[in-house]
Motif scaffolding. Structure first.
Motif, PDB file in Angstrom:
ATOM      1  N   ALA A 136      -1.038 -14.719   5.692  1.00 24.47           N
ATOM      2  CA  ALA A 136      -0.951 -13.668   6.703  1.00 24.47           C
ATOM      3  C   ALA A 136      -2.206 -13.709   7.564  1.00 24.47           C
ATOM      4  CB  ALA A 136      -0.832 -12.300   6.030  1.00 24.47           C
ATOM      5  N   ASP A 137      -2.046 -13.392   8.836  1.00 24.24           N
ATOM      6  CA  ASP A 137      -3.194 -13.430   9.742  1.00 24.24           C
ATOM      7  C   ASP A 137      -4.328 -12.536   9.248  1.00 24.24           C
ATOM      8  OD1 ASP A 137      -1.258 -13.675  12.831  1.00 24.24           O
ATOM      9  OD2 ASP A 137      -1.916 -15.205  11.400  1.00 24.24           O
ATOM     10  N   SER A 138      -3.995 -11.446   8.609  1.00 22.78           N
ATOM     11  CA  SER A 138      -5.000 -10.473   8.192  1.00 22.78           C
ATOM     12  C   SER A 138      -5.906 -10.979   7.080  1.00 22.78           C
ATOM     13  CB  SER A 138      -4.316  -9.183   7.735  1.00 22.78           C
ATOM     14  OG  SER A 138      -3.428  -9.448   6.660  1.00 22.78           O
ATOM     15  N   VAL A 139      -5.491 -12.065   6.402  1.00 17.64           N
ATOM     16  CA  VAL A 139      -6.302 -12.564   5.277  1.00 17.64           C
ATOM     17  C   VAL A 139      -6.800 -13.980   5.492  1.00 17.64           C
ATOM     18  CG1 VAL A 139      -5.006 -11.072   3.710  1.00 17.64           C
ATOM     19  CG2 VAL A 139      -4.409 -13.496   3.893  1.00 17.64           C
ATOM     20  N   ALA A 176       0.840  -1.180   0.000  1.00 15.18           N
ATOM     21  CA  ALA A 176       0.000   0.000   0.000  1.00 15.18           C
ATOM     22  C   ALA A 176       0.885   1.243   0.000  1.00 15.18           C
ATOM     23  CB  ALA A 176      -0.909   0.000   1.233  1.00 15.18           C
ATOM     24  N   PRO A 177       0.363   2.373  -0.466  1.00 12.13           N
ATOM     25  CA  PRO A 177       1.168   3.608  -0.501  1.00 12.13           C
ATOM     26  C   PRO A 177       1.722   3.941   0.878  1.00 12.13           C
ATOM     27  CG  PRO A 177      -0.825   3.899  -1.780  1.00 12.13           C
ATOM     28  CD  PRO A 177      -0.959   2.574  -1.078  1.00 12.13           C
ATOM     29  N   GLY A 178       3.026   4.197   0.929  1.00 12.01           N
ATOM     30  CA  GLY A 178       3.662   4.576   2.178  1.00 12.01           C
ATOM     31  C   GLY A 178       3.952   3.434   3.121  1.00 12.01           C
ATOM     32  N   LYS A 179       3.675   2.217   2.684  1.00 11.78           N
ATOM     33  CA  LYS A 179       3.909   1.055   3.536  1.00 11.78           C
ATOM     34  C   LYS A 179       4.878   0.096   2.887  1.00 11.78           C
ATOM     35  CE  LYS A 179      -0.504   1.140   6.007  1.00 11.78           C
ATOM     36  NZ  LYS A 179      -1.677   0.314   6.440  1.00 11.78           N
ATOM     37  N   GLU A 180       5.442  -0.792   3.703  1.00 14.35           N
ATOM     38  CA  GLU A 180       6.356  -1.793   3.179  1.00 14.35           C
ATOM     39  C   GLU A 180       5.570  -2.920   2.494  1.00 14.35           C
ATOM     40  OE1 GLU A 180      10.027  -1.326   6.398  1.00 14.35           O
ATOM     41  OE2 GLU A 180       8.882  -3.189   6.276  1.00 14.35           O
ATOM     42  N   ARG A 181       6.252  -3.589   1.593  1.00 12.48           N
ATOM     43  CA  ARG A 181       5.643  -4.746   0.949  1.00 12.48           C
ATOM     44  C   ARG A 181       5.481  -5.858   1.989  1.00 12.48           C
ATOM     45  NH1 ARG A 181       7.673  -6.281  -4.989  1.00 12.48           N
ATOM     46  NH2 ARG A 181       7.303  -4.029  -5.072  1.00 12.48           N
ATOM     47  N   GLU A 182       4.315  -6.499   1.987  1.00 12.57           N
ATOM     48  CA  GLU A 182       4.047  -7.539   2.968  1.00 12.57           C
ATOM     49  C   GLU A 182       3.540  -8.803   2.302  1.00 12.57           C
ATOM     50  OE1 GLU A 182       0.961  -6.366   5.676  1.00 12.57           O
ATOM     51  OE2 GLU A 182      -0.544  -6.152   4.107  1.00 12.57           O
ATOM     52  N   ARG A 231     -14.720 -11.238   0.829  1.00 14.53           N
ATOM     53  CA  ARG A 231     -14.981 -10.339   1.966  1.00 14.53           C
ATOM     54  C   ARG A 231     -13.917  -9.264   2.045  1.00 14.53           C
ATOM     55  NH1 ARG A 231     -15.022 -13.561   6.949  1.00 14.53           N
ATOM     56  NH2 ARG A 231     -14.091 -15.299   5.832  1.00 14.53           N
ATOM     57  N   LEU A 232     -13.684  -8.630   0.932  1.00 17.86           N
ATOM     58  CA  LEU A 232     -12.631  -7.627   0.863  1.00 17.86           C
ATOM     59  C   LEU A 232     -12.953  -6.432   1.746  1.00 17.86           C
ATOM     60  CD1 LEU A 232     -11.889  -7.960  -2.906  1.00 17.86           C
ATOM     61  CD2 LEU A 232     -10.157  -8.083  -1.115  1.00 17.86           C
ATOM     62  N   LYS A 233     -11.879  -5.856   2.276  1.00 19.33           N
ATOM     63  CA  LYS A 233     -11.973  -4.703   3.162  1.00 19.33           C
ATOM     64  C   LYS A 233     -11.187  -3.534   2.572  1.00 19.33           C
ATOM     65  CE  LYS A 233     -11.845  -7.820   7.164  1.00 19.33           C
ATOM     66  NZ  LYS A 233     -11.133  -8.147   8.423  1.00 19.33           N
ATOM     67  N   PRO A 234     -11.517  -2.315   2.942  1.00 19.68           N
ATOM     68  CA  PRO A 234     -10.738  -1.182   2.435  1.00 19.68           C
ATOM     69  C   PRO A 234      -9.245  -1.303   2.730  1.00 19.68           C
ATOM     70  CG  PRO A 234     -12.785  -0.407   3.401  1.00 19.68           C
ATOM     71  CD  PRO A 234     -12.708  -1.878   3.682  1.00 19.68           C
ATOM     72  N   GLU A 235      -8.903  -1.922   3.844  1.00 18.79           N
ATOM     73  CA  GLU A 235      -7.472  -2.077   4.185  1.00 18.79           C
ATOM     74  C   GLU A 235      -6.763  -3.098   3.308  1.00 18.79           C
ATOM     75  OE1 GLU A 235     -10.103  -2.232   6.271  1.00 18.79           O
ATOM     76  OE2 GLU A 235      -9.767  -3.718   7.863  1.00 18.79           O
ATOM     77  N   THR A 258      -8.332  -2.065  -5.413  1.00 20.12           N
ATOM     78  CA  THR A 258      -8.888  -0.947  -4.651  1.00 20.12           C
ATOM     79  C   THR A 258     -10.242  -1.342  -4.089  1.00 20.12           C
ATOM     80  OG1 THR A 258      -7.751   0.652  -6.078  1.00 20.12           O
ATOM     81  CG2 THR A 258      -9.554   1.476  -4.708  1.00 20.12           C
ATOM     82  N   VAL A 259     -10.373  -1.245  -2.778  1.00 24.04           N
ATOM     83  CA  VAL A 259     -11.617  -1.619  -2.110  1.00 24.04           C
ATOM     84  C   VAL A 259     -12.202  -0.366  -1.470  1.00 24.04           C
ATOM     85  CG1 VAL A 259     -12.715  -3.137  -0.443  1.00 24.04           C
ATOM     86  CG2 VAL A 259     -10.640  -3.889  -1.647  1.00 24.04           C
ATOM     87  N   SER A 260     -13.401  -0.020  -1.876  1.00 29.26           N
ATOM     88  CA  SER A 260     -14.048   1.178  -1.335  1.00 29.26           C
ATOM     89  C   SER A 260     -15.061   0.796  -0.267  1.00 29.26           C
ATOM     90  CB  SER A 260     -14.722   1.948  -2.462  1.00 29.26           C
ATOM     91  OG  SER A 260     -15.663   1.130  -3.124  1.00 29.26           O
TER      92      SER A 260
END
Length: 124
Positions: free
Chosen positions: A59-62, A40-46, A83-87, A121-123
């Motif tokens: 990853a735990d987040s997914v 994501a912009p301004g963040k490291e690749r994960e 179940r996509l999220k904006p994050e 992109t998730v709105s």
């Protein structure tokens, strides 16, 4: 060496689904462990998910929302995202390696081959 090309990104509302694909060429696809990363912009690749040696990693987040799979006959890696999220908004990259250490699958330095990325992109 393997070449990787992602596709399937796009814009979706929160709660929606997308399936990313990564087409591989140039080498024997089945020899490679494969993974998905995002940045994501301004963040490291994960690390998002990976598959290799018959194992899958998330990853735990997914966990519970995303599924990684591969079709060696089609030389293609997939990432089914539900179940996509904006994050989850980020550029998603496909990655390959011939020597995956599963315990640290999420470390970018392990992966020697990268695609150019596809935007998700998730709105809200």
């Amino acid at each position: 060496q393997v070449q990787l090309v992602e596709s399937g990104g796009g814009s979706v509302q929160a709660g929606g689904s997308l399936r990313l694909s990564c087409a591989a060429s140039g080498d024997t696809f089945s020899r490679y462990s494969m993974g998905w990363f995002r940045q994501a912009p301004g963040k490291e690749r994960e690390g998002v998910a990976a598959t290799g040696g018959g194992l899958t990693f998330y990853a735990d987040s997914v966990k519970g929302r995303f599924t990684i799979s591969r079709d060696n006959a089609k030389n293609t890696l997939y990432l089914q995202m539900t179940r996509l999220k904006p994050e989850d908004t980020a550029m998603y990259y496909c990655a390959g390696t011939r020597a995956l250490r599963g315990r640290i699958w999420y470390e970018v330095s392990q992966w020697g081959y990268w695609g150019q990325g596809t935007q998700v992109t998730v709105s809200s």
